[in-house]
Design a protein around this motif. Structure first.
Motif, PDB file in Angstrom:
ATOM      1  N   TRP A 110       0.843  -1.200   0.000  1.00  0.00           N
ATOM      2  CA  TRP A 110       0.000   0.000   0.000  1.00  0.00           C
ATOM      3  C   TRP A 110       0.877   1.248   0.000  1.00  0.00           C
ATOM      4  O   TRP A 110       1.859   1.324   0.738  1.00  0.00           O
ATOM      5  N   LEU A 111       0.480   2.217  -0.806  1.00  0.00           N
ATOM      6  CA  LEU A 111       1.142   3.522  -0.854  1.00  0.00           C
ATOM      7  C   LEU A 111       0.403   4.487   0.056  1.00  0.00           C
ATOM      8  O   LEU A 111      -0.834   4.564   0.024  1.00  0.00           O
ATOM      9  N   CYS A 112       1.151   5.249   0.866  1.00  0.00           N
ATOM     10  CA  CYS A 112       0.572   6.250   1.767  1.00  0.00           C
ATOM     11  C   CYS A 112       1.145   7.617   1.396  1.00  0.00           C
ATOM     12  O   CYS A 112       2.366   7.790   1.372  1.00  0.00           O
ATOM     13  N   ASP A 140       6.102  -8.698  10.147  1.00  0.00           N
ATOM     14  CA  ASP A 140       5.705  -8.893   8.755  1.00  0.00           C
ATOM     15  C   ASP A 140       4.986  -7.677   8.173  1.00  0.00           C
ATOM     16  O   ASP A 140       4.511  -7.718   7.031  1.00  0.00           O
ATOM     17  N   VAL A 141       4.889  -6.599   8.961  1.00  0.00           N
ATOM     18  CA  VAL A 141       4.431  -5.322   8.419  1.00  0.00           C
ATOM     19  C   VAL A 141       5.701  -4.509   8.167  1.00  0.00           C
ATOM     20  O   VAL A 141       6.310  -3.998   9.101  1.00  0.00           O
ATOM     21  N   ARG A 142       6.106  -4.401   6.915  1.00  0.00           N
ATOM     22  CA  ARG A 142       7.388  -3.793   6.559  1.00  0.00           C
ATOM     23  C   ARG A 142       7.167  -2.351   6.102  1.00  0.00           C
ATOM     24  O   ARG A 142       6.127  -2.015   5.520  1.00  0.00           O
ATOM     25  N   ILE A 143       8.163  -1.504   6.342  1.00  0.00           N
ATOM     26  CA  ILE A 143       8.015  -0.076   6.044  1.00  0.00           C
ATOM     27  C   ILE A 143       9.128   0.411   5.116  1.00  0.00           C
ATOM     28  O   ILE A 143      10.256  -0.063   5.156  1.00  0.00           O
ATOM     29  N   PHE A 144       8.763   1.383   4.291  1.00  0.00           N
ATOM     30  CA  PHE A 144       9.705   2.053   3.394  1.00  0.00           C
ATOM     31  C   PHE A 144       9.256   3.499   3.272  1.00  0.00           C
ATOM     32  O   PHE A 144       8.060   3.774   3.226  1.00  0.00           O
ATOM     33  N   PHE A 188      -2.638   1.841   9.876  1.00  0.00           N
ATOM     34  CA  PHE A 188      -3.433   1.213   8.818  1.00  0.00           C
ATOM     35  C   PHE A 188      -2.870  -0.173   8.497  1.00  0.00           C
ATOM     36  O   PHE A 188      -3.608  -1.168   8.435  1.00  0.00           O
ATOM     37  N   GLY A 189      -1.557  -0.249   8.304  1.00  0.00           N
ATOM     38  CA  GLY A 189      -0.935  -1.526   7.989  1.00  0.00           C
ATOM     39  C   GLY A 189      -1.034  -2.529   9.124  1.00  0.00           C
ATOM     40  O   GLY A 189      -1.290  -3.717   8.897  1.00  0.00           O
ATOM     41  N   ARG A 190      -0.843  -2.051  10.354  1.00  0.00           N
ATOM     42  CA  ARG A 190      -0.911  -2.950  11.510  1.00  0.00           C
ATOM     43  C   ARG A 190      -2.319  -3.503  11.707  1.00  0.00           C
ATOM     44  O   ARG A 190      -2.502  -4.712  11.920  1.00  0.00           O
ATOM     45  N   TYR A 191      -3.320  -2.625  11.629  1.00  0.00           N
ATOM     46  CA  TYR A 191      -4.701  -3.091  11.775  1.00  0.00           C
ATOM     47  C   TYR A 191      -5.086  -4.033  10.631  1.00  0.00           C
ATOM     48  O   TYR A 191      -5.790  -5.029  10.837  1.00  0.00           O
ATOM     49  N   LEU A 192      -4.631  -3.720   9.427  1.00  0.00           N
ATOM     50  CA  LEU A 192      -4.965  -4.557   8.276  1.00  0.00           C
ATOM     51  C   LEU A 192      -4.333  -5.939   8.416  1.00  0.00           C
ATOM     52  O   LEU A 192      -4.960  -6.968   8.108  1.00  0.00           O
ATOM     53  N   TYR A 378      -8.253   3.162  11.929  1.00  0.00           N
ATOM     54  CA  TYR A 378      -9.264   2.110  12.089  1.00  0.00           C
ATOM     55  C   TYR A 378     -10.393   2.292  11.070  1.00  0.00           C
ATOM     56  O   TYR A 378     -10.840   1.326  10.435  1.00  0.00           O
ATOM     57  N   ARG A 379     -10.842   3.528  10.893  1.00  0.00           N
ATOM     58  CA  ARG A 379     -11.906   3.786   9.931  1.00  0.00           C
ATOM     59  C   ARG A 379     -11.438   3.543   8.504  1.00  0.00           C
ATOM     60  O   ARG A 379     -12.202   3.060   7.655  1.00  0.00           O
ATOM     61  N   LEU A 380     -10.176   3.870   8.209  1.00  0.00           N
ATOM     62  CA  LEU A 380      -9.632   3.563   6.890  1.00  0.00           C
ATOM     63  C   LEU A 380      -9.610   2.056   6.640  1.00  0.00           C
ATOM     64  O   LEU A 380      -9.932   1.590   5.537  1.00  0.00           O
ATOM     65  N   VAL A 381      -9.237   1.307   7.648  1.00  0.00           N
ATOM     66  CA  VAL A 381      -9.165  -0.147   7.484  1.00  0.00           C
ATOM     67  C   VAL A 381     -10.546  -0.743   7.261  1.00  0.00           C
ATOM     68  O   VAL A 381     -10.709  -1.671   6.462  1.00  0.00           O
TER      69      VAL A 381
END
Length: 510
Positions: A110-112, A140-144, A188-192, A378-381
């Motif tokens: 996902w792009l933010c 396993d939630v990786r960031i760049f 967003f990534g963590r909740y997803l 949370y609402r985005l997810v």
């Protein structure tokens, strides 16, 4: 035949040819990265010696080969399912050079992007200490993160990298304020991840104080009648950014280089900088930017990124109390292409997270930067689960009116879903009625505050202003910058979680 995006990518590549003799991957490939999982194919590319053959291999998978053309090599992997970490190796024939990336996962990328509320870091949120302590529990939630850069020309690769692909740590998530890493993006990534249970790759590319025009390509701006120009954005948002931006400079430097990447979707938090700049064009410039990004990522990835990939965004929170002229109410409406909700006919496959009920007048970074990013994410997810992943039983939208009916001295507003019971009967000026003899309401002084007098499971009844019934034209809701206190707007979904968005609705007469 070359597409417009592919041709522009090739043209911009020539700027990198002189420095491309060194065999390497593009800047946004590295150890610990997440590539897009099957059924899509991940694009892999880099730089090398023109004419050389490059072989790309993935541990346990079939090799693919390509040739370096004008200093650039590029190939597409076969679809890869979620599984154990892989090694990704690229080898160049002429120089017998070889590069191996380790701990590569396949999942959803996902792009933010956006401005300072997207750049707002995990270290700045409420309960930051607790949030940062959780980082290591989600390897396993990786960031760049792309580094801040602007350019008057489209770049083929990122100028610099702020955070290379990494496993999350408290230090990386809680970096310098408004630097790294984005709280909305991370949460967003963590909740997803907690829902999907497979790797999530988060690519963050944002810059505080920036207008939508800086993130838009020239062709997108042209569609809205916006010419390439210097953008005199006001600086009172306390974001520490330049007050002048050239059109397309962030598209050129921070989005265009990413187009070869195969992605699942994007989330966006921006709009404050357009509250008083090209505000009345935002109902065109924002939807067109989404369309243009979709086309560009689709073509740049050889069709692997879906042409209509899901795009989520945050409707603006609050800034100034007792101020209806700072442009926020109009921008909120224009963020939906003037529909009031998303997805809609103009903005298909989108989802919107409301933040209007999350004001924060105690934020150390000013009220324009609320510390509560957990509810936003949370609402985005919820929107992503419903729109991007097709979960049928996930509610992601608050109540929205289907019609408003004038009957005697009251106006009945009917909603498309059940609303939370226990609404206070107040005169806090949540609703306004337009009283206009010529039926032209606009934003002028023809609006009058009215009270909530009664409510039921699917409706709210409000009073009428002191004007002839024939002149009662429309109703609007939450049409101020700061309409309610924290999670205290009057209308929510029946479970009390999702607020109704601001709206304008014509009134019918019985």
């Amino acid at each position: 035949m070359l597409t417009t995006v592919t041709f522009s990518l090739l043209l911009s590549a020539f700027a990198s040819v002189l420095s491309a003799e060194v065999f390497r991957f593009s800047s946004y490939y590295g150890n610990h990265m997440v590539l897009q999982k099957a059924p899509a194919k991940a694009v892999v590319w880099g730089f090398g010696q023109t004419g050389a053959k490059v072989v790309v291999s993935l541990s346990g998978s079939k090799n693919v080969s390509t040739t370096v053309i004008n200093g650039i090599w590029r190939t597409t992997l076969e679809p890869v399912e979620v599984g154990d970490p892989y090694n990704l190796t690229a080898s160049q024939s002429i120089t017998n050079s070889s590069i191996t990336l380790t701990d590569v996962l396949f999942g959803d990328t996902w792009l933010c992007s956006g401005q300072s509320n997207m750049a707002f870091t995990v270290g700045q949120v409420i309960n930051a200490t607790e949030e940062l302590a959780l980082a290591s529990k989600f390897p396993d939630v990786r960031i760049f993160q792309a580094a801040l850069a602007h350019s008057d020309e489209e770049l083929i690769d990122l100028a610099r990298v702020e955070v290379p692909w990494s496993r999350p740590t408290a230090e990386l998530l809680g970096g310098k304020q408004f630097s790294h890493f984005s709280a909305v993006c991370w949460l967003f990534g963590r909740y997803l991840y907690k829902t999907l249970k497979y790797p999530i790759g988060l690519v963050h590319s944002s810059w505080g104080g920036t207008p939508v025009e800086a993130w838009s390509s020239p062709r997108a701006l042209h569609k809205c009648g916006l010419m390439k120009s210097v953008l005199p954005v006001q600086s009172y948002f306390m974001e520490g950014a330049s007050t002048n931006w050239n059109s397309s400079v962030l598209w050129n430097a921070m989005i265009h280089p990413l187009l070869n990447m195969t992605i699942t979707g994007a989330i966006w938090y921006q709009g404050e900088a357009n509250a008083n700049y090209n505000r009345d064009k935002y109902n065109c410039s924002f939807p067109v930017m989404i369309d243009d990004w979709r086309m560009a990522f689709h073509e740049g990835s050889d069709g692997q990124t879906p042409l209509g990939f899901p795009f989520g965004f945050v409707q603006l929170s609050t800034y100034l109390k007792n101020n209806s002229k700072d442009g926020f109410r109009e921008i909120r409406w224009h963020q939906t292409a003037d529909y009031g909700y998303a997805p809609n006919e103009r903005m298909k496959n989108t989802f919107m997270a409301l933040a209007i009920d999350l004001p924060d007048d105690r934020s150390p970074w000013g009220s324009i930067h609320p510390e509560d990013k957990q509810d936003v994410a949370y609402r985005l997810v919820l929107g992503a689960r419903a729109v991007a992943y097709g979960e049928k039983n996930v509610s992601f939208q608050g109540p929205f009116p289907t019609h408003a009916l004038l009957e005697q001295d009251f106006i009945y507003i009917v909603f498309n879903q059940g609303i939370e019971q226990g609404i206070a009967i107040t005169n806090d000026r949540f609703f306004e009625i337009c009283c206009s003899e010529d039926k032209a309401c606009g934003s002028g002084g023809k609006w009058f505050h009215v009270d909530i007098v009664k409510h039921g499971l699917y409706y709210v009844i409000v009073s009428t202003p002191q004007c002839p019934a024939a002149n009662i034209t429309a109703v609007r809701y939450l049409w101020t910058d700061w309409p309610c206190q924290l999670k205290a707007c009057p209308i929510y979904s029946s479970d009390g979680l999702l607020p109704a968005p601001p709206f304008i609705l014509a009134i019918t007469k019985q």
